[in-house]
Design a protein around this motif. Structure first.
Motif, PDB file in Angstrom:
ATOM      1  N   LEU A  25       0.842  -1.189   0.000  1.00 36.92           N
ATOM      2  CA  LEU A  25       0.000   0.000   0.000  1.00 36.92           C
ATOM      3  C   LEU A  25       0.878   1.239   0.000  1.00 36.92           C
ATOM      4  N   HIS A  29      -1.270   8.937   5.335  1.00 35.19           N
ATOM      5  CA  HIS A  29      -1.711   8.363   6.611  1.00 35.19           C
ATOM      6  C   HIS A  29      -3.220   8.504   6.812  1.00 35.19           C
ATOM      7  N   HIS A  32      -5.270   6.164   4.605  1.00 39.40           N
ATOM      8  CA  HIS A  32      -5.093   4.781   5.049  1.00 39.40           C
ATOM      9  C   HIS A  32      -5.951   4.510   6.276  1.00 39.40           C
ATOM     10  N   THR A  36      -9.112   1.904   6.430  1.00 37.57           N
ATOM     11  CA  THR A  36      -9.090   0.860   7.448  1.00 37.57           C
ATOM     12  C   THR A  36     -10.360   0.901   8.289  1.00 37.57           C
ATOM     13  N   HIS A  54       2.031   0.589   5.418  1.00 40.56           N
ATOM     14  CA  HIS A  54       1.795   1.328   4.180  1.00 40.56           C
ATOM     15  C   HIS A  54       2.900   2.363   4.024  1.00 40.56           C
ATOM     16  N   THR A  56       4.469   5.962   2.693  1.00 38.23           N
ATOM     17  CA  THR A  56       4.152   7.349   2.348  1.00 38.23           C
ATOM     18  C   THR A  56       5.332   8.039   1.664  1.00 38.23           C
TER      19      THR A  56
END
Length: 350
Positions: A25, A29, A32, A36, A54, A56
């Protein structure tokens, strides 16, 4: 020419046995966390081997995090796929974007290396078109004006004399740009008693008629329309396409809707027109993205200003995620993408 939705950009002739490609991914932030919380990523784990973390920033990622990546599952805030980043992902074969435009992170180096790209732009077009439809119908019926009058008077307004000329019967709506969103808006307007005009330099008259619209040049569209809705891409040639000259062509009482990009409208020129009270506006995007605190756009009674909410938000993020997961699943089965994006599309997309 852009790659139409549904164009098959990889060429596997038939599906292979499903497998679970190593997927990472890459997104901001905040998005994500939202995905989620909405449970929008749960299904991805059933079709791919997904890293728990994930990314960034590719530069800050360890080599081990990138070396075996086969599929990048991206969203808003995805880091740029530069040549340096791609060099650290030698096994990368596909970028699947669970949002709209890939312009902000996909570079020419991606296609140069033969990596296939998919986007959920078609899914994101749906809520924008729905927002636009509501804005058009409310604008012609002057719903916000009537609600304000009602609140101030605290009594039932005299409907017939006060609202003469309002309504959606035989009004003219101008659509600027036959993009995914523009086409969807025209489709939603088709059952209504409205005349729809279209301006798009890449559509001919026969194509416009097939969509359900009359093709006209931009100035004619602006002059004739009671509501003008912008769905053109952000390109050097479209910057301030609605400038002082073109805004002056709007008829008295007309409404300008912008859910595309703020740069398509000269904000200073528009504000001046709105201060006169001669026209109305529904602005989901502006230039700058957030107007200064002193801007009259926040308080003018003839302006509806929203913070870029026409596109997917809340549980609508799940629709885009499912489109993207479907694409990962197709990739895992050796099938071509249904919503592939080609390099030429970036020259004509938002």
């Amino acid at each position: 020419m852009p790659v139409p939705e549904g164009t098959l950009l990889n060429s596997s002739p038939r599906p292979t046995a499903p497998r679970r490609p190593h997927t990472v991914l890459a997104m901001g932030h905040e998005i994500h966390r939202s995905l989620t919380e909405e449970g929008a990523l749960d299904r991805l784990h059933s079709v791919a081997a997904v890293d728990t973390a994930h990314l960034t920033d590719f530069a800050a990622a360890a080599d081990a995090e990138l070396a075996d990546v086969e599929v990048l599952f991206t969203h808003w805030g995805a880091p740029l796929l530069s040549e340096d980043a791609l060099r650290r992902m030698p096994r990368l074969r596909a970028v699947v974007h669970a949002a709209g435009s890939v312009k902000h992170h996909v570079t020419a180096a991606v296609w140069k290396r033969g990596i296939t790209v998919s986007s959920a732009a078609g899914a994101n077009a749906l809520p924008v078109a729905e927002f636009t439809l509501a804005a058009i119908l409310f604008a012609n019926k002057r719903v916000l004006d009537i609600a304000r009058e009602y609140a101030q008077a605290r009594e039932q307004p005299a409907l017939l004399p006060y609202f003469t000329g309002y309504g959606n019967y035989h009004r003219t709506v101008g659509i600027v740009g036959a993009s995914r969103i523009g086409r969807r808006v025209i489709e939603l307007l088709r059952p209504l008693d409205l005349t729809v005009l279209l301006h798009d330099p890449y559509v001919d008259r026969e194509g416009a008629r097939a969509l359900g619209a009359e093709l006209v040049d931009l100035d004619e569209l602006v002059r004739r329309s009671h509501v003008v809705s912008i769905h053109a891409p952000q390109l050097p040639g479209t910057r301030h396409m609605f400038d002082t000259h073109r805004l002056a062509l709007l008829q008295d009482g007309a409404t300008l809707i912008n859910t595309a990009r703020g740069s398509l409208v000269d904000t200073d020129a528009l504000t001046e027109r709105l201060l006169s009270g001669r026209i109305h506006a529904v602005l989901d995007v502006t230039e700058p993205d957030t107007p200064p605190a002193s801007s009259p756009l926040y308080t003018l009674p003839n302006v509806l200003l929203t913070p870029h909410i026409a596109g997917s938000l809340g549980n609508e993020l799940g629709r885009m995620a499912h489109w993207a997961v479907d694409e990962v699943q197709r990739y895992a089965q050796g099938l071509p993408f249904l919503h592939g994006v080609g390099p030429d599309e970036l020259t004509r997309s938002a």
